[in-house]
Write a protein that holds these residues in place. Sequence first.
Motif, PDB file in Angstrom:
ATOM      1  N   GLN A   5       0.703  12.975 -25.616  1.00 20.87           N
ATOM      2  CA  GLN A   5       1.241  14.332 -25.728  1.00 20.87           C
ATOM      3  C   GLN A   5       0.363  15.237 -26.568  1.00 20.87           C
ATOM      4  N   ILE A   6      -0.420  14.681 -27.480  1.00 25.54           N
ATOM      5  CA  ILE A   6      -1.250  15.498 -28.351  1.00 25.54           C
ATOM      6  C   ILE A   6      -2.218  16.358 -27.551  1.00 25.54           C
ATOM      7  N   LEU A   7      -2.757  15.792 -26.485  1.00 21.81           N
ATOM      8  CA  LEU A   7      -3.862  16.450 -25.804  1.00 21.81           C
ATOM      9  C   LEU A   7      -3.441  17.499 -24.803  1.00 21.81           C
ATOM     10  N   GLY A   8      -2.203  17.492 -24.351  1.00 21.59           N
ATOM     11  CA  GLY A   8      -1.803  18.548 -23.436  1.00 21.59           C
ATOM     12  C   GLY A   8      -0.713  18.125 -22.504  1.00 21.59           C
ATOM     13  N   ASP A   9      -0.445  18.945 -21.538  1.00 24.54           N
ATOM     14  CA  ASP A   9       0.638  18.714 -20.597  1.00 24.54           C
ATOM     15  C   ASP A   9       0.100  18.116 -19.314  1.00 24.54           C
ATOM     16  N   GLY A  10       0.816  17.102 -18.793  1.00 21.27           N
ATOM     17  CA  GLY A  10       0.393  16.448 -17.565  1.00 21.27           C
ATOM     18  C   GLY A  10       0.639  17.314 -16.348  1.00 21.27           C
ATOM     19  N   ASP A  11      -0.033  16.974 -15.273  1.00 15.37           N
ATOM     20  CA  ASP A  11       0.126  17.718 -14.030  1.00 15.37           C
ATOM     21  C   ASP A  11      -0.112  16.765 -12.878  1.00 15.37           C
ATOM     22  N   GLN A  12       0.563  16.973 -11.767  1.00 13.27           N
ATOM     23  CA  GLN A  12       0.368  16.145 -10.583  1.00 13.27           C
ATOM     24  C   GLN A  12       0.053  17.057  -9.422  1.00 13.27           C
ATOM     25  N   ASN A  13      -0.995  16.707  -8.675  1.00 16.85           N
ATOM     26  CA  ASN A  13      -1.354  17.539  -7.536  1.00 16.85           C
ATOM     27  C   ASN A  13      -0.872  16.921  -6.241  1.00 16.85           C
ATOM     28  N   GLN A  14      -1.073  17.669  -5.173  1.00 20.21           N
ATOM     29  CA  GLN A  14      -0.565  17.248  -3.871  1.00 20.21           C
ATOM     30  C   GLN A  14      -1.190  15.937  -3.411  1.00 20.21           C
ATOM     31  N   GLU A  15      -2.462  15.755  -3.679  1.00 20.03           N
ATOM     32  CA  GLU A  15      -3.151  14.533  -3.258  1.00 20.03           C
ATOM     33  C   GLU A  15      -2.519  13.300  -3.894  1.00 20.03           C
ATOM     34  N   ARG A  17       0.576  13.008  -4.935  1.00 17.69           N
ATOM     35  CA  ARG A  17       1.900  12.791  -4.362  1.00 17.69           C
ATOM     36  C   ARG A  17       1.809  12.147  -2.982  1.00 17.69           C
ATOM     37  N   GLU A  18       0.829  12.602  -2.186  1.00 17.95           N
ATOM     38  CA  GLU A  18       0.674  12.031  -0.850  1.00 17.95           C
ATOM     39  C   GLU A  18       0.306  10.546  -0.920  1.00 17.95           C
ATOM     40  N   LEU A  19      -0.578  10.197  -1.862  1.00 18.28           N
ATOM     41  CA  LEU A  19      -0.953   8.791  -2.030  1.00 18.28           C
ATOM     42  C   LEU A  19       0.252   7.962  -2.457  1.00 18.28           C
ATOM     43  N   LEU A  24       4.693   3.965  -1.449  1.00 19.63           N
ATOM     44  CA  LEU A  24       6.121   3.676  -1.316  1.00 19.63           C
ATOM     45  C   LEU A  24       6.463   3.284   0.123  1.00 19.63           C
ATOM     46  N   LYS A  25       5.789   3.890   1.077  1.00 22.05           N
ATOM     47  CA  LYS A  25       6.011   3.526   2.479  1.00 22.05           C
ATOM     48  C   LYS A  25       5.528   2.108   2.745  1.00 22.05           C
ATOM     49  N   ALA A  26       4.389   1.731   2.139  1.00 18.57           N
ATOM     50  CA  ALA A  26       3.872   0.377   2.295  1.00 18.57           C
ATOM     51  C   ALA A  26       4.844  -0.648   1.733  1.00 18.57           C
ATOM     52  N   GLN A  27       5.501  -0.300   0.638  1.00 20.77           N
ATOM     53  CA  GLN A  27       6.494  -1.197   0.044  1.00 20.77           C
ATOM     54  C   GLN A  27       7.715  -1.341   0.949  1.00 20.77           C
ATOM     55  N   PRO A  84       5.095   6.429 -15.532  1.00 22.08           N
ATOM     56  CA  PRO A  84       4.588   7.592 -16.258  1.00 22.08           C
ATOM     57  C   PRO A  84       3.170   7.976 -15.870  1.00 22.08           C
ATOM     58  N   SER A  85       2.541   7.198 -15.007  1.00 22.34           N
ATOM     59  CA  SER A  85       1.171   7.487 -14.594  1.00 22.34           C
ATOM     60  C   SER A  85       1.091   7.547 -13.072  1.00 22.34           C
ATOM     61  N   SER A  86      -0.016   8.085 -12.567  1.00 18.74           N
ATOM     62  CA  SER A  86      -0.223   8.132 -11.122  1.00 18.74           C
ATOM     63  C   SER A  86      -0.475   6.729 -10.588  1.00 18.74           C
ATOM     64  N   PHE A  87      -0.463   6.582  -9.267  1.00 19.95           N
ATOM     65  CA  PHE A  87      -0.676   5.255  -8.696  1.00 19.95           C
ATOM     66  C   PHE A  87      -2.062   4.721  -9.042  1.00 19.95           C
ATOM     67  N   LEU A  88      -3.110   5.554  -8.923  1.00 20.62           N
ATOM     68  CA  LEU A  88      -4.460   5.049  -9.185  1.00 20.62           C
ATOM     69  C   LEU A  88      -4.634   4.623 -10.637  1.00 20.62           C
ATOM     70  N   THR A  89      -4.010   5.344 -11.554  1.00 19.18           N
ATOM     71  CA  THR A  89      -4.062   4.926 -12.946  1.00 19.18           C
ATOM     72  C   THR A  89      -3.327   3.609 -13.134  1.00 19.18           C
ATOM     73  N   PHE A  90      -2.159   3.499 -12.518  1.00 23.50           N
ATOM     74  CA  PHE A  90      -1.387   2.259 -12.591  1.00 23.50           C
ATOM     75  C   PHE A  90      -2.196   1.108 -11.996  1.00 23.50           C
ATOM     76  N   ALA A  91      -2.843   1.333 -10.844  1.00 20.93           N
ATOM     77  CA  ALA A  91      -3.643   0.291 -10.207  1.00 20.93           C
ATOM     78  C   ALA A  91      -4.806  -0.116 -11.104  1.00 20.93           C
TER      79      ALA A  91
END
Length: 275
Positions: A5-15, A17-19, A24-27, A84-91
């Motif tokens: 949280q110190i460094l700033g606010d998170g953001d998620q882009n369309q790419e 979300r699509e991934l 989730l569809k694969a699951q 709390p993280s995107s899929f690629l970060t989680f992976a």
Amino acid sequence: MSALQILGDGDQNQEKRELEERVLKAQADESSGQREALLGEYRSYVIKIASRICKRNITIQDDEYSIALAGFNEAITQYRRSEPSSFLTFAYMVVQRRLADHYRREQKHQNQVPLIPPDSRENEPTHREVVAESFERYRERELAEVRRLEIQQFSQSLARVGISMNDLVKSSPKHRDTREDMLAIARKIAANEKWMEEFLHQKTTKKSFAEKVGCHRRTLKRHRVYLTALVLVLIEDLPLLRDYLGLPVEKKGGGLGAEGDCNEEKSATLCGADS
């Protein structure tokens, strides 16, 4: 407030979300072909992050590649929308942990350490609710451990340029607009190797440098500590922090190696300052 949280606010882009929708569809539907498609499309990404984690070039002939690919496949299975993280970060985190487990097993092989850890799902009772609860706890522990290691690495990188976590907490801008402005400047600096070297290794901020990055010298001087932290996030191997800032998981510049210790309690309590 957390280190994220110190460094700033998170953001998620369309790419992103699509991934995540594809994951989730694969699951949900193994017959959809999404899992195989994802494993094929991201094979080069798996090789790249395995090479980075192992600190050498990995090829598809290496055991590490097979382990990393299995980790990526595991990430597809385990990922939840509530992460709390995107899929690629989680992976990235799952692959990192699997390779770390592999090397630990290699080192302790002579002691006959079992391949299945005591808290593995294979040793859990078969009752569905018990298995699900245990698996969630396991995933939470993994995420917490990777986050701890990343905060430790970040603290060490800051120390190399003479900044402590306490310094960062005290200097973090209170206003979101200021944080966004500093992030834009940090990206300019990180994208230019000469600017990056000049900024990180000179103790004073020159007017000529401020003009190059499009910012007033007084502003750079006031936010130098915070800006330095952002530049380090952009060039170091810090996927959680980068993801929180809505940046690509893969680093864009050369890292600054760091050695040393981190006061974990201090890192965890970063927490008290208002950003």
